[in-house]
Design a protein around this motif. Structure first.
Motif, mmCIF file in Angstrom:
data_model
loop_
_atom_site.group_PDB
_atom_site.id
_atom_site.type_symbol
_atom_site.label_atom_id
_atom_site.label_comp_id
_atom_site.label_asym_id
_atom_site.label_seq_id
_atom_site.Cartn_x
_atom_site.Cartn_y
_atom_site.Cartn_z
ATOM 1 N N UNK A 58 0.788 -1.226 0.000
ATOM 2 C CA UNK A 58 0.000 0.000 0.000
ATOM 3 C C UNK A 58 0.816 1.271 0.000
ATOM 4 N N UNK A 59 2.135 1.181 0.111
ATOM 5 C CA UNK A 59 2.958 2.382 0.169
ATOM 6 C C UNK A 59 3.205 2.933 -1.227
ATOM 7 N N UNK A 60 2.897 4.231 -1.402
ATOM 8 C CA UNK A 60 3.120 4.906 -2.677
ATOM 9 C C UNK A 60 3.849 6.210 -2.372
ATOM 10 N N UNK A 61 5.171 6.128 -2.239
ATOM 11 C CA UNK A 61 5.975 7.269 -1.808
ATOM 12 C C UNK A 61 6.405 8.122 -2.989
ATOM 13 N N UNK A 62 6.356 9.435 -2.785
ATOM 14 C CA UNK A 62 6.821 10.395 -3.789
ATOM 15 C C UNK A 62 7.767 11.365 -3.090
ATOM 16 N N UNK A 63 9.014 11.398 -3.551
ATOM 17 C CA UNK A 63 9.976 12.342 -2.992
ATOM 18 C C UNK A 63 10.008 13.594 -3.866
ATOM 19 N N UNK A 88 2.130 9.100 -0.375
ATOM 20 C CA UNK A 88 2.857 9.565 0.810
ATOM 21 C C UNK A 88 4.012 10.430 0.321
ATOM 22 N N UNK A 89 3.975 11.718 0.670
ATOM 23 C CA UNK A 89 4.943 12.696 0.161
ATOM 24 C C UNK A 89 6.108 12.850 1.139
ATOM 25 N N UNK A 130 -8.590 12.512 -2.097
ATOM 26 C CA UNK A 130 -7.874 11.355 -1.539
ATOM 27 C C UNK A 130 -6.645 10.985 -2.369
ATOM 28 N N UNK A 131 -5.990 11.994 -2.943
ATOM 29 C CA UNK A 131 -4.792 11.749 -3.743
ATOM 30 C C UNK A 131 -3.526 11.739 -2.892
ATOM 31 N N UNK A 132 -3.577 12.396 -1.728
ATOM 32 C CA UNK A 132 -2.430 12.446 -0.824
ATOM 33 C C UNK A 132 -2.863 11.989 0.560
ATOM 34 N N UNK A 133 -2.099 11.068 1.132
ATOM 35 C CA UNK A 133 -2.421 10.518 2.448
ATOM 36 C C UNK A 133 -1.594 11.168 3.550
ATOM 37 N N UNK A 134 -0.298 11.409 3.272
ATOM 38 C CA UNK A 134 0.574 11.969 4.297
ATOM 39 C C UNK A 134 1.714 12.743 3.650
#
Length: 249
Positions: free
Chosen positions: A32-37, A102-103, A126-130
Motif C-alpha cells: 500500500x505504500x506509494x511514496x513520492x519524494x 505519501x509525500x 484522496x490523492x495524498x495521504x501523508x
C-alpha cells in the motif's frame, strides 16, 4: 540541500504512514505504500528511501536536469519525473499508483506554502495521504500553533483542519549544505481524507473556507467583521443592506 540525518527523516516518514507504524524497513513488504519524494537533488535521502522501500514503491519529482541525469545513472530503475513540483498533478499520480500518495522531501523555503496548499487541495480527492517534509522552523511553528498567539494564522487554520500535524524534531543549519541561516523542522502531516474532512467542514466548500480565512488573516489589525466586510459585499453583489443584516444575525 540534503539533510545529513536521512535515516531520521525516513523513520519519521514511517511514523506518518498508517500502513505500518512500527517498522520502516518492514514497508518493503507493504503493497500500500506509494511514496513520492519532492526535489531529491543528488539523492542523499533517495538512497535511504530506496534501501527501505524499493524502487517499485518510490518515485521522484525533480526540476533540475543535471540531478535527473545523475539519479537516473545512479538508480536506473527509479521512476523520476523531470517536472516542477508546483505543476505536479497529484490526482493523476495517485490514479496511476492505485491510491493516495505519501509525500517526502526537503521543501524549498521560498515555495513551502504553495507546495503545502497543493497537497491540501490534492487531499480533497484522496490523492495524498501523508507528508513528511522539512521546512523553515518558523513555518512549522505556525502550522502547529495554538489559538490566541501571534503564530496562529492561515497555515494553522488550514492544516489543523485538514491534517494531524506534528513537528518531529528541529534541524540545525549545520546538517545542510550549503548551510541556511535559520533552523529547520521535520514536519509530519497526516491528512484526514475526504470523508472526515467533509464532516469536519460541515458542508463548507474548501475553496470558500480558504477565501474567508485568507481574507480574515490578511487584516489582523481589524475585527473579523470589518476584515470580512469587503468579501461579504462581493458575495452579496454590493448590497450593503444585506451585508449589514448578515453581520447582525
Amino acid at each position: 540541500a540534503a539533510s545529513a540525518s536521512n535515516e531520521d527523516v525516513a523513520v519519521a516518514a514511517k511514523n506518518n504512514n498508517p500502513v505500518d507504524p512500527t517498522n520502516f524497513n518492514s514497508l518493503k513488504q507493504q503493497t500500500g505504500l506509494r511514496a513520492v519524494e519532492l526535489g531529491p537533488g543528488a539523492g542523499a535521502l533517495t538512497d535511504v528511501l530506496l534501501q527501505s522501500v524499493g524502487s517499485s514503491n518510490l518515485q521522484c519529482i525533480e526540476i533540475d536536469g543535471r540531478s535527473v541525469e545523475l539519479l537516473s545513472e545512479k538508480h536506473p530503475s527509479l521512476r523520476i519525473h523531470h517536472e516542477d513540483v508546483l505543476q505536479v498533478d497529484y490526482a493523476v499520480l495517485a490514479k496511476e499508483e492505485g491510491g493516495p500518495l505519501s509525500i517526502i522531501g526537503n521543501l524549498p523555503y521560498y515555495i513551502t506554502s504553495q507546495i503545502l496548499f497543493a497537497l491540501a487541495d490534492a487531499s480533497h480527492g484522496n490523492s495524498v495521504r501523508s507528508a513528511t517534509v522539512t521546512m523553515q522552523w518558523e513555518v512549522a511553528q505556525r502550522i502547529v500553533a495554538p489559538t490566541r498567539c501571534k503564530d496562529y494564522g492561515i497555515l494553522s487554520v488550514v492544516f489543523q483542519l485538514y491534517t494531524t500535524p506534528k513537528i518531529h524534531f528541529k534541524i540545525p543549519p549545520t546538517v545542510f549544505y550549503p548551510q541556511p541561516k535559520v533552523d529547520s523542522a521535520l514536519l509530519g502531516l497526516l491528512f484526514l481524507g475526504p470523508t472526515s474532512l467533509r464532516r469536519r467542514l460541515a458542508g463548507v466548500s474548501p475553496a470558500h473556507l480558504r477565501s474567508v480565512v485568507t481574507t480574515a488573516f490578511q487584516q489582523r489589525r481589524k475585527t473579523v467583521r470589518n476584515g470580512l466586510k469587503k468579501l461579504a459585499l462581493e458575495v452579496y453583489g454590493g448590497d450593503a443592506e444585506r451585508v449589514k443584516e448578515f453581520f447582525e444575525r
